[in-house]
Write a protein that holds these residues in place. Structure first.
Motif, short mmCIF file in Angstrom:
data_model
loop_
_atom_site.label_atom_id
_atom_site.label_comp_id
_atom_site.label_asym_id
_atom_site.label_seq_id
_atom_site.Cartn_x
_atom_site.Cartn_y
_atom_site.Cartn_z
N ILE A 23 0.84 -1.20 0.00
CA ILE A 23 0.00 0.00 0.00
C ILE A 23 0.87 1.25 0.00
CG2 ILE A 23 -0.22 -0.18 2.52
CD1 ILE A 23 -2.96 1.19 2.24
N GLN A 24 0.49 2.19 -0.84
CA GLN A 24 1.24 3.43 -0.95
C GLN A 24 0.74 4.42 0.11
OE1 GLN A 24 3.06 4.96 -4.07
NE2 GLN A 24 3.48 6.53 -2.53
N VAL A 25 1.63 4.93 0.97
CA VAL A 25 1.24 5.96 1.93
C VAL A 25 1.81 7.28 1.46
CG1 VAL A 25 1.37 6.75 4.32
CG2 VAL A 25 1.21 4.31 3.84
N SER A 26 0.96 8.31 1.30
CA SER A 26 1.46 9.62 0.89
C SER A 26 0.92 10.68 1.84
CB SER A 26 1.05 9.92 -0.55
OG SER A 26 -0.34 9.80 -0.68
N THR A 27 1.52 11.86 1.79
CA THR A 27 0.96 12.98 2.58
C THR A 27 0.60 14.09 1.60
OG1 THR A 27 3.07 14.09 2.90
CG2 THR A 27 2.47 12.44 4.53
N ILE A 28 -0.32 14.95 2.00
CA ILE A 28 -0.70 16.04 1.09
C ILE A 28 0.48 16.98 0.92
CG2 ILE A 28 -3.16 15.94 1.60
CD1 ILE A 28 -2.74 18.43 3.38
N ALA A 29 0.56 17.67 -0.22
CA ALA A 29 1.66 18.59 -0.50
C ALA A 29 1.53 19.81 0.41
CB ALA A 29 1.62 19.01 -1.96
N ARG A 30 2.64 20.20 1.03
CA ARG A 30 2.66 21.42 1.83
C ARG A 30 3.71 22.36 1.26
NH1 ARG A 30 -0.54 20.92 6.23
NH2 ARG A 30 -0.98 18.79 6.86
N GLY A 31 3.48 23.65 1.38
CA GLY A 31 4.43 24.61 0.85
C GLY A 31 3.81 25.98 0.85
N VAL A 32 4.45 26.90 0.14
CA VAL A 32 3.93 28.25 0.04
C VAL A 32 2.62 28.18 -0.76
CG1 VAL A 32 4.39 30.57 -0.82
CG2 VAL A 32 6.25 29.19 0.14
N SER A 33 1.56 28.83 -0.28
CA SER A 33 0.26 28.69 -0.94
C SER A 33 0.28 29.33 -2.32
CB SER A 33 -0.84 29.31 -0.09
OG SER A 33 -0.61 30.69 0.06
N PHE A 34 -0.60 28.83 -3.20
CA PHE A 34 -0.69 29.39 -4.55
C PHE A 34 -1.17 30.83 -4.43
CE2 PHE A 34 -0.62 24.92 -5.24
CZ PHE A 34 0.16 24.80 -6.37
N GLY A 35 -0.49 31.74 -5.08
CA GLY A 35 -0.87 33.14 -4.97
C GLY A 35 -0.26 33.80 -3.75
N GLY A 36 0.42 33.00 -2.91
CA GLY A 36 1.02 33.57 -1.70
C GLY A 36 2.35 34.23 -2.04
N GLU A 37 2.61 35.40 -1.46
CA GLU A 37 3.88 36.07 -1.69
C GLU A 37 4.91 35.50 -0.73
OE1 GLU A 37 4.25 39.37 -3.32
OE2 GLU A 37 2.16 39.96 -3.65
N LEU A 38 6.13 35.30 -1.23
CA LEU A 38 7.17 34.67 -0.42
C LEU A 38 7.41 35.42 0.89
CD1 LEU A 38 10.05 33.30 -2.57
CD2 LEU A 38 7.86 32.31 -1.94
N GLU A 39 7.43 36.77 0.79
CA GLU A 39 7.78 37.54 2.00
C GLU A 39 6.76 37.39 3.12
OE1 GLU A 39 7.66 41.81 1.46
OE2 GLU A 39 6.66 41.57 -0.47
N TYR A 40 5.53 36.98 2.77
CA TYR A 40 4.51 36.83 3.82
C TYR A 40 4.36 35.39 4.31
CZ TYR A 40 3.38 41.53 2.38
OH TYR A 40 3.46 42.86 2.08
N ALA A 41 5.06 34.44 3.66
CA ALA A 41 4.96 33.05 4.09
C ALA A 41 5.68 32.89 5.43
CB ALA A 41 5.58 32.14 3.04
N ASP A 42 5.14 32.05 6.32
CA ASP A 42 5.84 31.86 7.60
C ASP A 42 7.15 31.11 7.36
OD1 ASP A 42 5.15 28.81 8.82
OD2 ASP A 42 3.85 29.58 7.23
N GLU A 43 8.10 31.31 8.25
CA GLU A 43 9.45 30.77 8.06
C GLU A 43 9.47 29.26 7.92
OE1 GLU A 43 12.11 32.06 11.13
OE2 GLU A 43 11.53 34.16 10.85
N LEU A 44 8.67 28.57 8.75
CA LEU A 44 8.66 27.11 8.72
C LEU A 44 8.21 26.62 7.35
CD1 LEU A 44 8.98 24.54 10.45
CD2 LEU A 44 6.51 24.68 10.88
N THR A 45 7.10 27.20 6.84
CA THR A 45 6.57 26.79 5.55
C THR A 45 7.58 27.06 4.45
OG1 THR A 45 4.32 27.24 6.26
CG2 THR A 45 4.69 27.17 3.89
N LEU A 46 8.17 28.28 4.45
CA LEU A 46 9.12 28.66 3.41
C LEU A 46 10.36 27.76 3.46
CD1 LEU A 46 9.63 30.57 1.11
CD2 LEU A 46 10.54 32.24 2.72
N GLY A 47 10.86 27.55 4.69
CA GLY A 47 12.05 26.69 4.86
C GLY A 47 11.79 25.29 4.34
N ARG A 48 10.65 24.71 4.76
CA ARG A 48 10.35 23.34 4.33
C ARG A 48 10.09 23.26 2.84
NH1 ARG A 48 6.90 19.63 8.48
NH2 ARG A 48 7.88 20.28 10.41
#
Lengths: 201, 201
Positions: free
Chosen positions: B166-191
């Motif tokens: 069985i394939q186990v996957s997780t949903i994609a996480r990252g900077v949101s679509f339309g989100g500006e980099l400078e406003y993304a939280d550090e954890l999200t941007l770093g990851r």
């Protein structure tokens, strides 16, 4: 929103008819209730139905009441010679919470507003005048919004009482106690200078 | 607050038990209901009681349901081989609202949290494992909070499935679509830099 349940959907829609409750908040409330025992939801519903069924208007002051007279009118210790005239029962609660007032009330149910089609006959002004005629009322304290509609209402009532031996007063308005001058709105500050009070040492 | 009515008081107290509803908001809701016809209050109460009485958990995925199976599990067009594992029914609604998912769900009812005393046996993990055993499940999509507790839960479940096809996957996480980099939280941007994706022309 996709509720995947007709029951959830109708409960959410019921909550969403309440003022200030949107669909998302309604859903939060409904999901909370799904996690409570069935009795909790039943007691909640029962409190609402019983309230709506048993609540009525005080025959004298039009405050909400459980009986023929509200517990303020029924209280023999209140000074019946002083009536505080307010727009809504919420104002009664606010004034009662101060603990500073020992007279009784009269709830108008709104203010005279030609734009919204509210005339004197839509408010409890006639019952107020009858009450003043019948009881020995010495003072009427007008605690009405300082808007054009509110001022019109105060003027209308005071006009009706011309020639009668009754003192009509309005609550004091001005910069709030503890309020800093620079943060007071211009209207309040302006009027508080015009309506300045003699200083008593 | 001085309600001057026992009925109003008990209705206000009932509303104030709901999450995020304080006494002032509760009063506003109750006063609104006093101004509605009696039937409106009765229908409101009926929607709540009927919801609480008839709502149950889907026997398969633990989503809220009107019947034995929720309408997602009962829908033959959904791909039963793909299960999206979420913490709560609210997550099911959020994903359904996107219209992007054609598989089925499994609601855990929370995440493993030793601090709050929530162990694997308090969640619907065993029924999930049985479900995977019984049905022909090909993929498990973990849509769980990226917290320590969430990661622990994902790890625990994937560990239990070791050796299974069985394939186990997780949903994609990252900077949101339309989100500006400078406003993304550090954890999200770093990851999102660490988990960079190959670019396809």
């Amino acid at each position: 929103m996709n509720f995947s349940s007709k029951h959830i959907e109708s409960a959410v829609n019921a909550f969403a008819t309440l003022p200030g409750i949107g669909k998302k908040t309604a859903l939060r409330l409904v999901l909370h209730l799904t996690q409570q025992p069935e009795e909790v939801a039943e007691q909640f519903a029962e409190a609402i139905v019983s309230m709506r069924k048993n609540i009525r208007q005080c025959e004298r002051c039009y405050n909400l009441s459980d009986d023929r007279l509200c517990n303020i009118c029924a209280d023999k210790r209140r000074e019946e010679g002083t009536i505080c005239v307010v727009e809504s029962i919420r104002d009664v609660m606010a004034i009662e919470d101060t603990g500073q007032y020992r007279g009784v009330y009269h709830v108008l149910g709104g203010v005279i507003s030609p734009i919204e089609g509210v005339g004197p006959e839509d408010l409890t002004i006639d019952p107020l005048l009858e009450r003043i005629e019948k009881d020995e009322v010495k003072e009427l304290i007008m605690a009405i919004s300082p808007t054009i509609e509110g001022d019109t209402t105060t003027f209308y009532i005071s006009k009706k009482l011309e020639g009668k031996d009754i003192q009509v007063s309005t609550i004091a308005r001005g910069v709030s106690f503890g309020g800093e001058l620079e943060y007071a709105d211009e209207l309040t500050l302006g009027r508080s200078i015009v309506a300045r009070q003699p200083y008593h040492k």
